[in-house]
Write a protein that holds these residues in place. Structure first.
Motif, PDB file in Angstrom:
ATOM      1  N   MET A   1       0.854  -1.172   0.000  1.00 43.39           N
ATOM      2  CA  MET A   1       0.000   0.000   0.000  1.00 43.39           C
ATOM      3  C   MET A   1       0.903   1.239   0.000  1.00 43.39           C
ATOM      4  O   MET A   1       1.850   1.311   0.773  1.00 43.39           O
ATOM      5  CB  MET A   1      -0.899  -0.030   1.241  1.00 43.39           C
ATOM      6  N   ALA A   2       0.594   2.183  -0.851  1.00 46.45           N
ATOM      7  CA  ALA A   2       1.357   3.429  -0.913  1.00 46.45           C
ATOM      8  C   ALA A   2       1.153   4.232   0.374  1.00 46.45           C
ATOM      9  O   ALA A   2       0.100   4.156   1.011  1.00 46.45           O
ATOM     10  CB  ALA A   2       0.909   4.261  -2.113  1.00 46.45           C
ATOM     11  N   LEU A   3       2.168   4.994   0.737  1.00 47.17           N
ATOM     12  CA  LEU A   3       2.101   5.768   1.977  1.00 47.17           C
ATOM     13  C   LEU A   3       0.899   6.708   1.988  1.00 47.17           C
ATOM     14  O   LEU A   3       0.192   6.813   2.998  1.00 47.17           O
ATOM     15  CB  LEU A   3       3.400   6.551   2.178  1.00 47.17           C
ATOM     16  N   LYS A   4       0.633   7.385   0.872  1.00 47.99           N
ATOM     17  CA  LYS A   4      -0.507   8.302   0.829  1.00 47.99           C
ATOM     18  C   LYS A   4      -1.812   7.554   1.081  1.00 47.99           C
ATOM     19  O   LYS A   4      -2.690   8.046   1.794  1.00 47.99           O
ATOM     20  CB  LYS A   4      -0.555   9.030  -0.516  1.00 47.99           C
ATOM     21  N   ASP A   5      -1.950   6.364   0.524  1.00 51.14           N
ATOM     22  CA  ASP A   5      -3.154   5.560   0.741  1.00 51.14           C
ATOM     23  C   ASP A   5      -3.274   5.142   2.212  1.00 51.14           C
ATOM     24  O   ASP A   5      -4.363   5.160   2.783  1.00 51.14           O
ATOM     25  CB  ASP A   5      -3.142   4.316  -0.147  1.00 51.14           C
ATOM     26  N   LEU A   6      -2.147   4.771   2.797  1.00 48.76           N
ATOM     27  CA  LEU A   6      -2.150   4.368   4.198  1.00 48.76           C
ATOM     28  C   LEU A   6      -2.555   5.532   5.096  1.00 48.76           C
ATOM     29  O   LEU A   6      -3.369   5.378   6.003  1.00 48.76           O
ATOM     30  CB  LEU A   6      -0.763   3.853   4.583  1.00 48.76           C
ATOM     31  N   ILE A   7      -2.008   6.717   4.835  1.00 42.39           N
ATOM     32  CA  ILE A   7      -2.366   7.898   5.623  1.00 42.39           C
ATOM     33  C   ILE A   7      -3.838   8.243   5.430  1.00 42.39           C
ATOM     34  O   ILE A   7      -4.537   8.585   6.389  1.00 42.39           O
ATOM     35  CB  ILE A   7      -1.441   9.088   5.265  1.00 42.39           C
ATOM     36  N   SER A   8      -4.341   8.110   4.210  1.00 47.32           N
ATOM     37  CA  SER A   8      -5.757   8.388   3.943  1.00 47.32           C
ATOM     38  C   SER A   8      -6.670   7.400   4.667  1.00 47.32           C
ATOM     39  O   SER A   8      -7.761   7.749   5.105  1.00 47.32           O
ATOM     40  CB  SER A   8      -6.036   8.330   2.439  1.00 47.32           C
ATOM     41  N   LYS A   9      -6.230   6.161   4.789  1.00 53.58           N
ATOM     42  CA  LYS A   9      -7.016   5.110   5.436  1.00 53.58           C
ATOM     43  C   LYS A   9      -7.019   5.262   6.967  1.00 53.58           C
ATOM     44  O   LYS A   9      -7.966   4.872   7.641  1.00 53.58           O
ATOM     45  CB  LYS A   9      -6.428   3.748   5.051  1.00 53.58           C
ATOM     46  N   ASN A  10      -5.959   5.846   7.505  1.00 54.05           N
ATOM     47  CA  ASN A  10      -5.803   5.985   8.948  1.00 54.05           C
ATOM     48  C   ASN A  10      -6.782   7.023   9.497  1.00 54.05           C
ATOM     49  O   ASN A  10      -6.934   8.098   8.940  1.00 54.05           O
ATOM     50  CB  ASN A  10      -4.364   6.414   9.252  1.00 54.05           C
ATOM     51  N   ARG A  11      -7.454   6.689  10.572  1.00 56.40           N
ATOM     52  CA  ARG A  11      -8.322   7.650  11.247  1.00 56.40           C
ATOM     53  C   ARG A  11      -8.407   7.296  12.712  1.00 56.40           C
ATOM     54  O   ARG A  11      -7.937   6.250  13.138  1.00 56.40           O
ATOM     55  CB  ARG A  11      -9.711   7.695  10.611  1.00 56.40           C
ATOM     56  N   SER A  12      -8.981   8.148  13.496  1.00 52.49           N
ATOM     57  CA  SER A  12      -9.114   7.932  14.927  1.00 52.49           C
ATOM     58  C   SER A  12     -10.511   7.409  15.230  1.00 52.49           C
ATOM     59  O   SER A  12     -11.501   8.099  14.994  1.00 52.49           O
ATOM     60  CB  SER A  12      -8.862   9.266  15.656  1.00 52.49           C
ATOM     61  N   TYR A  13     -10.571   6.190  15.746  1.00 49.82           N
ATOM     62  CA  TYR A  13     -11.854   5.550  16.032  1.00 49.82           C
ATOM     63  C   TYR A  13     -12.269   5.781  17.474  1.00 49.82           C
ATOM     64  O   TYR A  13     -11.435   5.921  18.354  1.00 49.82           O
ATOM     65  CB  TYR A  13     -11.758   4.038  15.779  1.00 49.82           C
ATOM     66  N   ARG A  14     -13.569   5.795  17.714  1.00 44.49           N
ATOM     67  CA  ARG A  14     -14.096   5.945  19.066  1.00 44.49           C
ATOM     68  C   ARG A  14     -14.947   4.740  19.486  1.00 44.49           C
ATOM     69  O   ARG A  14     -15.335   4.629  20.624  1.00 44.49           O
ATOM     70  CB  ARG A  14     -14.969   7.213  19.177  1.00 44.49           C
ATOM     71  N   ARG A  15     -15.214   3.855  18.539  1.00 44.39           N
ATOM     72  CA  ARG A  15     -15.948   2.629  18.843  1.00 44.39           C
ATOM     73  C   ARG A  15     -15.210   1.460  18.203  1.00 44.39           C
ATOM     74  O   ARG A  15     -14.707   1.578  17.101  1.00 44.39           O
ATOM     75  CB  ARG A  15     -17.384   2.702  18.315  1.00 44.39           C
ATOM     76  N   PHE A  16     -15.179   0.342  18.932  1.00 41.96           N
ATOM     77  CA  PHE A  16     -14.413  -0.815  18.510  1.00 41.96           C
ATOM     78  C   PHE A  16     -15.257  -2.075  18.640  1.00 41.96           C
ATOM     79  O   PHE A  16     -16.320  -2.055  19.244  1.00 41.96           O
ATOM     80  CB  PHE A  16     -13.154  -0.948  19.393  1.00 41.96           C
TER      81      PHE A  16
END
Length: 121
Positions: A1-16
């Motif tokens: 996975m390209a770094l830009k795609d990985l950064i775009s996919k990353n987010r902060s979750y509040r429910r698991f």
């Protein structure tokens, strides 16, 4: 996975999905990513504690502030809580200040989680 795609996919979750057991070795890999990350003057003053058992997670959960700007929300309910934690600590015997080392370390771990198909906060 390209770094830009990985950064775009990353987010902060509040429910698991609390029923998903996170293997200790996976959390160890995230800590290793943090260990390899930049550190002011290369002092590496951060230490890490890994928790992944239901009992440990239940003890940690009340100490975590969730979405502090949402005054009417106390955080995820039962079944939606994290099933693993990595606690970042600063070792003052190495350095009195940690600058942004903890943020860099946390971002590295979050990117590792995104790459593994997991999420964090």
């Amino acid at each position: 996975m390209a770094l830009k795609d990985l950064i775009s996919k990353n987010r902060s979750y509040r429910r698991f999905d609390e029923s998903f057991a996170i293997d200790y070795k996976i959390l160890e890999r995230f800590v290793d990513l943090a260990r390899l990350s930049a550190s002011g003057a290369n002092r590496q003053p951060l230490k890490y504690m890994i928790f992944n058992t239901p009992g440990e997670c239940a003890r940690i959960f009340p100490s975590v502030l969730w979405a502090a700007y949402l005054k009417d929300w106390d955080g995820p309910g039962p079944g939606e809580r994290p099933s693993g934690y990595i606690v970042i600590l600063g070792d003052k015997s190495i350095s009195e200040v940690f600058g942004v080392d903890h943020g860099i370390a946390a971002q590295s771990m979050m990117l590792g989680a995104a790459e593994a198909g997991l999420g964090g906060c």
